[in-house]
Design a protein around this motif. Sequence first.
Motif, PDB file in Angstrom:
ATOM      1  N   VAL A  62      -5.415  -2.363  12.882  1.00  0.00           N
ATOM      2  CA  VAL A  62      -4.521  -2.006  11.782  1.00  0.00           C
ATOM      3  C   VAL A  62      -4.632  -3.079  10.701  1.00  0.00           C
ATOM      4  O   VAL A  62      -4.577  -4.273  10.991  1.00  0.00           O
ATOM      5  CB  VAL A  62      -3.063  -1.886  12.271  1.00  0.00           C
ATOM      6  N   ARG A  63      -4.803  -2.641   9.470  1.00  0.00           N
ATOM      7  CA  ARG A  63      -4.953  -3.555   8.346  1.00  0.00           C
ATOM      8  C   ARG A  63      -3.654  -3.661   7.560  1.00  0.00           C
ATOM      9  O   ARG A  63      -2.893  -2.714   7.493  1.00  0.00           O
ATOM     10  CB  ARG A  63      -6.088  -3.087   7.425  1.00  0.00           C
ATOM     11  N   ASP A  64      -3.448  -4.813   6.936  1.00  0.00           N
ATOM     12  CA  ASP A  64      -2.215  -5.058   6.197  1.00  0.00           C
ATOM     13  C   ASP A  64      -2.255  -4.396   4.824  1.00  0.00           C
ATOM     14  O   ASP A  64      -2.351  -5.057   3.791  1.00  0.00           O
ATOM     15  CB  ASP A  64      -1.958  -6.562   6.056  1.00  0.00           C
ATOM     16  N   TYR A  65      -2.131  -3.068   4.822  1.00  0.00           N
ATOM     17  CA  TYR A  65      -2.118  -2.315   3.581  1.00  0.00           C
ATOM     18  C   TYR A  65      -0.717  -2.183   2.992  1.00  0.00           C
ATOM     19  O   TYR A  65      -0.580  -1.956   1.793  1.00  0.00           O
ATOM     20  CB  TYR A  65      -2.673  -0.906   3.809  1.00  0.00           C
ATOM     21  N   TYR A  66       0.309  -2.267   3.844  1.00  0.00           N
ATOM     22  CA  TYR A  66       1.669  -1.974   3.385  1.00  0.00           C
ATOM     23  C   TYR A  66       2.652  -3.023   3.882  1.00  0.00           C
ATOM     24  O   TYR A  66       2.532  -3.531   4.993  1.00  0.00           O
ATOM     25  CB  TYR A  66       2.170  -0.620   3.932  1.00  0.00           C
ATOM     26  N   ASP A  67       3.652  -3.296   3.051  1.00  0.00           N
ATOM     27  CA  ASP A  67       4.892  -3.904   3.511  1.00  0.00           C
ATOM     28  C   ASP A  67       5.927  -2.783   3.561  1.00  0.00           C
ATOM     29  O   ASP A  67       5.963  -1.910   2.688  1.00  0.00           O
ATOM     30  CB  ASP A  67       5.365  -5.002   2.558  1.00  0.00           C
ATOM     31  N   ILE A  68       6.779  -2.804   4.581  1.00  0.00           N
ATOM     32  CA  ILE A  68       7.697  -1.691   4.828  1.00  0.00           C
ATOM     33  C   ILE A  68       9.113  -2.233   5.016  1.00  0.00           C
ATOM     34  O   ILE A  68       9.325  -3.217   5.738  1.00  0.00           O
ATOM     35  CB  ILE A  68       7.282  -0.906   6.092  1.00  0.00           C
ATOM     36  N   ALA A  69      10.069  -1.580   4.372  1.00  0.00           N
ATOM     37  CA  ALA A  69      11.480  -1.872   4.595  1.00  0.00           C
ATOM     38  C   ALA A  69      12.212  -0.550   4.836  1.00  0.00           C
ATOM     39  O   ALA A  69      11.915   0.454   4.182  1.00  0.00           O
ATOM     40  CB  ALA A  69      12.101  -2.584   3.399  1.00  0.00           C
ATOM     41  N   VAL A  70      13.127  -0.559   5.799  1.00  0.00           N
ATOM     42  CA  VAL A  70      13.985   0.604   6.052  1.00  0.00           C
ATOM     43  C   VAL A  70      15.413   0.092   6.117  1.00  0.00           C
ATOM     44  O   VAL A  70      15.770  -0.679   7.005  1.00  0.00           O
ATOM     45  CB  VAL A  70      13.627   1.328   7.360  1.00  0.00           C
ATOM     46  N   MET A  71      16.235   0.508   5.160  1.00  0.00           N
ATOM     47  CA  MET A  71      17.610   0.026   5.061  1.00  0.00           C
ATOM     48  C   MET A  71      18.572   1.191   5.135  1.00  0.00           C
ATOM     49  O   MET A  71      18.294   2.278   4.617  1.00  0.00           O
ATOM     50  CB  MET A  71      17.803  -0.748   3.758  1.00  0.00           C
ATOM     51  N   GLY A  72      19.698   0.976   5.786  1.00  0.00           N
ATOM     52  CA  GLY A  72      20.726   2.002   5.889  1.00  0.00           C
ATOM     53  C   GLY A  72      21.998   1.562   5.196  1.00  0.00           C
ATOM     54  O   GLY A  72      22.303   0.370   5.131  1.00  0.00           O
ATOM     55  N   TYR A  73      22.735   2.539   4.670  1.00  0.00           N
ATOM     56  CA  TYR A  73      24.031   2.239   4.060  1.00  0.00           C
ATOM     57  C   TYR A  73      25.092   3.188   4.605  1.00  0.00           C
ATOM     58  O   TYR A  73      24.881   4.390   4.685  1.00  0.00           O
ATOM     59  CB  TYR A  73      23.979   2.260   2.534  1.00  0.00           C
ATOM     60  N   SER A  74      26.207   2.602   5.047  1.00  0.00           N
ATOM     61  CA  SER A  74      27.236   3.398   5.730  1.00  0.00           C
ATOM     62  C   SER A  74      28.478   2.543   5.918  1.00  0.00           C
ATOM     63  O   SER A  74      28.593   1.453   5.361  1.00  0.00           O
ATOM     64  CB  SER A  74      26.710   3.868   7.095  1.00  0.00           C
ATOM     65  N   GLY A  75      29.400   3.059   6.745  1.00  0.00           N
ATOM     66  CA  GLY A  75      30.561   2.290   7.161  1.00  0.00           C
ATOM     67  C   GLY A  75      31.425   1.834   6.007  1.00  0.00           C
ATOM     68  O   GLY A  75      31.635   2.545   5.033  1.00  0.00           O
ATOM     69  N   PRO A  84      14.194  -2.790  14.015  1.00  0.00           N
ATOM     70  CA  PRO A  84      14.780  -3.583  15.103  1.00  0.00           C
ATOM     71  C   PRO A  84      14.445  -5.062  15.050  1.00  0.00           C
ATOM     72  O   PRO A  84      14.862  -5.812  15.912  1.00  0.00           O
ATOM     73  CB  PRO A  84      14.166  -2.938  16.362  1.00  0.00           C
ATOM     74  N   PHE A  85      13.727  -5.513  14.028  1.00  0.00           N
ATOM     75  CA  PHE A  85      13.276  -6.900  14.012  1.00  0.00           C
ATOM     76  C   PHE A  85      14.155  -7.783  13.142  1.00  0.00           C
ATOM     77  O   PHE A  85      13.920  -8.983  13.039  1.00  0.00           O
ATOM     78  CB  PHE A  85      11.818  -6.978  13.517  1.00  0.00           C
ATOM     79  N   GLY A  86      15.166  -7.194  12.480  1.00  0.00           N
ATOM     80  CA  GLY A  86      16.105  -7.975  11.706  1.00  0.00           C
ATOM     81  C   GLY A  86      15.596  -8.416  10.351  1.00  0.00           C
ATOM     82  O   GLY A  86      16.293  -9.101   9.612  1.00  0.00           O
ATOM     83  N   GLN A  87      14.370  -8.039   9.976  1.00  0.00           N
ATOM     84  CA  GLN A  87      13.820  -8.401   8.689  1.00  0.00           C
ATOM     85  C   GLN A  87      13.934  -7.227   7.723  1.00  0.00           C
ATOM     86  O   GLN A  87      14.052  -6.080   8.146  1.00  0.00           O
ATOM     87  CB  GLN A  87      12.349  -8.810   8.825  1.00  0.00           C
ATOM     88  N   GLU A  94       2.678  -5.973  11.645  1.00  0.00           N
ATOM     89  CA  GLU A  94       3.756  -6.459  12.513  1.00  0.00           C
ATOM     90  C   GLU A  94       4.480  -5.297  13.169  1.00  0.00           C
ATOM     91  O   GLU A  94       4.841  -5.364  14.353  1.00  0.00           O
ATOM     92  CB  GLU A  94       4.733  -7.313  11.715  1.00  0.00           C
ATOM     93  N   LEU A  95       4.684  -4.224  12.419  1.00  0.00           N
ATOM     94  CA  LEU A  95       5.293  -3.031  13.008  1.00  0.00           C
ATOM     95  C   LEU A  95       4.408  -2.485  14.120  1.00  0.00           C
ATOM     96  O   LEU A  95       4.896  -2.125  15.203  1.00  0.00           O
ATOM     97  CB  LEU A  95       5.508  -1.967  11.929  1.00  0.00           C
ATOM     98  N   ALA A  96       3.105  -2.431  13.880  1.00  0.00           N
ATOM     99  CA  ALA A  96       2.171  -1.888  14.880  1.00  0.00           C
ATOM    100  C   ALA A  96       2.081  -2.775  16.118  1.00  0.00           C
ATOM    101  O   ALA A  96       1.812  -2.279  17.220  1.00  0.00           O
ATOM    102  CB  ALA A  96       0.790  -1.726  14.256  1.00  0.00           C
ATOM    103  N   ALA A  97       2.315  -4.069  15.950  1.00  0.00           N
ATOM    104  CA  ALA A  97       2.173  -4.998  17.073  1.00  0.00           C
ATOM    105  C   ALA A  97       3.352  -4.959  18.030  1.00  0.00           C
ATOM    106  O   ALA A  97       3.246  -5.411  19.182  1.00  0.00           O
ATOM    107  CB  ALA A  97       1.985  -6.415  16.547  1.00  0.00           C
ATOM    108  N   GLN A  98       4.489  -4.427  17.582  1.00  0.00           N
ATOM    109  CA  GLN A  98       5.674  -4.372  18.428  1.00  0.00           C
ATOM    110  C   GLN A  98       5.567  -3.217  19.427  1.00  0.00           C
ATOM    111  O   GLN A  98       4.948  -2.193  19.143  1.00  0.00           O
ATOM    112  CB  GLN A  98       6.927  -4.164  17.570  1.00  0.00           C
ATOM    113  N   PRO A  99       6.144  -3.371  20.624  1.00  0.00           N
ATOM    114  CA  PRO A  99       6.212  -2.219  21.542  1.00  0.00           C
ATOM    115  C   PRO A  99       6.914  -1.057  20.849  1.00  0.00           C
ATOM    116  O   PRO A  99       7.954  -1.241  20.206  1.00  0.00           O
ATOM    117  CB  PRO A  99       7.046  -2.753  22.715  1.00  0.00           C
TER     118      PRO A  99
END
Length: 286
Positions: A62-75, A84-87, A94-99
């Motif tokens: 896997v090549r580093d083509y993208y930086d990715i962020a997923v943010m939620g708003y609620s509550g 799940p990595f807190g970043q 890095e996403l691909a390397a995680q289980p």
Amino acid sequence: MYTHSITRAHRTAFALVIDGSGSMAEQIRYRGQLTTKAEAVAAITNDLLFELIERARRSDGVRDYYDIAVMGYSGDDEVRSLLPFGQRFIPVTELAAQPMPMRTTLQEFRQPDGSVTQREMPAPAWIEPCAAGQTPMCEALRQVRDLLTVWTEKRANTDSFPPVVFNITDGEATDCDAEELRTVSEQIRSLRTTDGNVLLINIHIAADETGRTVFFPTEEEAATCPNRYAALLYDCSSRMPEVFEQAIRAAKGPGAMPPFRGMSFNASAAELVAMLNIGSISAKTE
């Protein structure tokens, strides 16, 4: 503009900003099943993350083509990273390397005789559904603005294909008025690389698929938006560059003529998938 290829030296970024307010507990139909909006959006987001990994995969990994962020708003005006990595931003490697967390889903399949069967299918599950509280959309977009300000100011990203932001919601912001939402959206869209401005795509999903849908509208279609909120989303969204036009016309129909705006109103789950796909695959990778 919007012509630079995505490479390891010049990556791009995708930011998904997801409404997790209480109304996301309403049911919609997705893959032949009744499910909540929150569950459908989580499944669709997980599928997109998996697709981004696979699009970045080459014979050497896997090549580093993208930086990715997923943010939620609620509550109670809560904005947080849903990865799940807190970043906030993480490289796709890095996403691909995680289980990969997995879940089991039921999907409908049509048989040659016309009958429909259901099968259990494994699927990735980085993102968990959420449906609670208010809709602090403006604060979420402010945080995305700040993240992308840092990203676009990095020397390594100066000549990159511009980031794409997807704001997925089923309602109106509870922490601002219309003018404040226009302002923060304009601030996001004003951020840029040498290849163009950041693209902001607003996707409003609906529980009732019988309502009128606005999908990548033209200026003429926007003039007949079904209500003031659809018109507001149009104002807040980016004009889609030429590189996206072929895919948009294929989705809308051959009679559709640009320019198109990156928004939808009363979108179904299938239209949400289409908008995420169009917004994430039109740039070239090398």
